[in-house]
Design a protein around this motif. Structure first.
Motif, short mmCIF file in Angstrom:
data_model
loop_
_atom_site.label_atom_id
_atom_site.label_comp_id
_atom_site.label_asym_id
_atom_site.label_seq_id
_atom_site.Cartn_x
_atom_site.Cartn_y
_atom_site.Cartn_z
N ALA A 20 0.84 -1.21 0.00
CA ALA A 20 0.00 0.00 0.00
C ALA A 20 0.86 1.25 0.00
N ALA A 21 1.95 1.23 0.76
CA ALA A 21 2.87 2.37 0.77
C ALA A 21 3.47 2.60 -0.61
N ALA A 22 3.83 1.51 -1.28
CA ALA A 22 4.42 1.62 -2.62
C ALA A 22 3.43 2.24 -3.60
N ARG A 23 2.16 1.85 -3.50
CA ARG A 23 1.14 2.44 -4.38
C ARG A 23 1.00 3.93 -4.14
N ASN A 24 1.00 4.34 -2.87
CA ASN A 24 0.88 5.77 -2.56
C ASN A 24 2.07 6.57 -3.04
N LEU A 25 3.24 5.94 -3.03
CA LEU A 25 4.47 6.64 -3.42
C LEU A 25 4.80 6.46 -4.90
N PHE A 26 4.00 5.64 -5.58
CA PHE A 26 4.21 5.38 -7.01
C PHE A 26 5.61 4.80 -7.29
N VAL A 27 6.01 3.87 -6.43
CA VAL A 27 7.28 3.17 -6.61
C VAL A 27 7.03 1.67 -6.41
N SER A 28 8.08 0.87 -6.64
CA SER A 28 7.95 -0.58 -6.50
C SER A 28 8.04 -1.00 -5.04
N GLN A 29 7.47 -2.18 -4.74
CA GLN A 29 7.56 -2.71 -3.38
C GLN A 29 9.00 -2.96 -2.95
N PRO A 30 9.86 -3.54 -3.81
CA PRO A 30 11.26 -3.75 -3.40
C PRO A 30 11.95 -2.44 -3.04
N SER A 31 11.60 -1.36 -3.73
CA SER A 31 12.22 -0.07 -3.43
C SER A 31 11.83 0.41 -2.03
N VAL A 32 10.55 0.24 -1.67
CA VAL A 32 10.10 0.64 -0.33
C VAL A 32 10.77 -0.22 0.73
N SER A 33 10.84 -1.53 0.49
CA SER A 33 11.48 -2.44 1.45
C SER A 33 12.94 -2.07 1.67
N LYS A 34 13.63 -1.73 0.59
CA LYS A 34 15.05 -1.39 0.69
C LYS A 34 15.25 -0.13 1.52
N VAL A 35 14.43 0.90 1.26
CA VAL A 35 14.57 2.16 2.00
C VAL A 35 14.22 1.95 3.46
N LEU A 36 13.19 1.14 3.75
CA LEU A 36 12.79 0.89 5.13
C LEU A 36 13.89 0.16 5.89
N ARG A 37 14.51 -0.86 5.25
CA ARG A 37 15.62 -1.58 5.91
C ARG A 37 16.80 -0.65 6.16
N HIS A 38 17.07 0.23 5.21
CA HIS A 38 18.19 1.17 5.37
C HIS A 38 17.91 2.14 6.52
N ALA A 39 16.66 2.55 6.65
CA ALA A 39 16.30 3.44 7.76
C ALA A 39 16.52 2.75 9.10
N GLU A 40 16.10 1.50 9.20
CA GLU A 40 16.29 0.75 10.45
C GLU A 40 17.76 0.54 10.75
N ASP A 41 18.56 0.29 9.71
CA ASP A 41 20.00 0.14 9.91
C ASP A 41 20.61 1.43 10.43
N GLN A 42 20.19 2.55 9.88
CA GLN A 42 20.71 3.85 10.30
C GLN A 42 20.30 4.17 11.74
N LEU A 43 19.07 3.83 12.08
CA LEU A 43 18.57 4.13 13.42
C LEU A 43 19.14 3.19 14.48
N GLY A 44 19.38 1.95 14.10
CA GLY A 44 19.90 0.98 15.05
C GLY A 44 18.83 0.24 15.83
N PHE A 45 17.57 0.33 15.37
CA PHE A 45 16.50 -0.43 16.01
C PHE A 45 15.40 -0.69 14.98
#
Length: 300
Positions: A20-45
């Motif tokens: 659903a997030a990918a549809r709202n952002l007009f991007v692919s699901q893998p792209s959203v997953s990648k950015v979300l994982r990178h955010a968690e890596d940067q935050l450390g939790f």
């Protein structure tokens, strides 16, 4: 977190799923997953628990979302502002005006300018007298319109006209301002007639309230202030409802005069300079010059 992290996290949190997030952002699901994982890596939790194909926000995510939501709304507002700027064909003027002038002055001025310069856009806001200096110095407004001309040297005041103080009263509270024999207009009510009368007071309302207090004190008048209001329009509405009388500026008095509300001149009442204020160091731009010309034409 980077802006892209914030954007993805905001939509995943709101929608509860990557798709659903990918549809709202007009991007692919893998792209959203990648950015979300990178955010968690940067935050450390972790931000989400993955269970049976669904995402459930962690306590950390719930706490973070309150801050992220505010930032995302600011970014969205910035995008809307950029779209507005992109769509403008002419200049843009930000005007701050006293609440009592919000109906009487700003709309006729803007309508007249739009007629001659249809490509110009405007942003109108109301603010109190004590806010105007800071608003101009912080460059939040290009032009402010109000009463009084006692501002510091960084503010340039140009007088458009002067405005009388007037009394608003429920119909019949005082005699009409005309001579009963000749029908000629009288010099107005004596301030002594207000002594002991129930009045609506103006609280923290800048130069108008200051002049009213000084006028009544000099006249030795001690009215009974039954209600205090911060704006002239609230005071005038209370008069309309029969709660007492009120001394207001002439613009407000003219607007509220009706079959149930009388407006009276007051003997010896002071006048208020009606002024346009700009930042002194910037000088007058073509739009400011056009605004001043329009104000003088309509109200000078």
């Amino acid at each position: 977190m980077r802006i892209r992290h914030i954007e993805v996290f905001y939509h995943v949190y709101r929608e509860g799923s990557i798709s659903a997030a990918a549809r709202n952002l007009f991007v692919s699901q893998p792209s959203v997953s990648k950015v979300l994982r990178h955010a968690e890596d940067q935050l450390g939790f972790a931000l989400f628990d993955r269970r049976k194909g669904r995402l459930y926000p962690t306590e950390a995510a719930n706490e973070l979302f309150r801050e992220v939501s505010a930032i995302y709304e600011q970014v969205s507002a910035l995008d809307r502002t950029a779209d507005n700027i992109r769509g403008r064909k002419g200049g843009h003027l930000r005007i701050g005006v006293l609440p009592s002038l919000g109906f009487a002055i700003a709309p006729p001025m803007v309508a007249a300018m739009r007629e001659s310069e249809p490509d110009v856009s405007f942003d109108l806001s109301t603010l109190h007298s004590e806010e105007m200096t800071a608003a101009l110095l912080e460059k939040r407004f290009d032009l402010c319109i109000g009463f009084d001309d006692e501002f510091d040297s960084r503010i340039r005041c140009q007088t458009i006209n002067s405005v009388n103080l007037s009394l608003l009263a429920p119909r019949g509270m005082f005699a009409n301002d005309t001579d009963s024999e000749t029908g000629a207009e009288s010099s107005g009510l004596s301030p002594a007639m207000l002594d002991g009368k129930e009045m609506i007071g103006l609280r923290d309302s800048g130069p108008v309230a200051d002049r009213i207090d000084a006028y009544l004190e000099q006249a030795g008048v001690d009215p009974v202030v039954t209600v205090s209001a911060q704006t002239y329009y609230v005071a005038a509405e209370l008069v309309k409802l029969g709660a007492g009388c009120a001394i207001v500026d002439g613009f407000t008095a003219r607007r509220f005069a009706s079959d149930t509300v009388d407006t009276h001149k007051l003997q010896g009442a002071p006048t208020l300079p009606f002024v346009a204020m700009t930042l002194a160091e910037q000088g007058d731009t073509p739009l400011i010059t056009a605004s001043l010309k329009t104000l003088r034409h309509l109200f000078g």
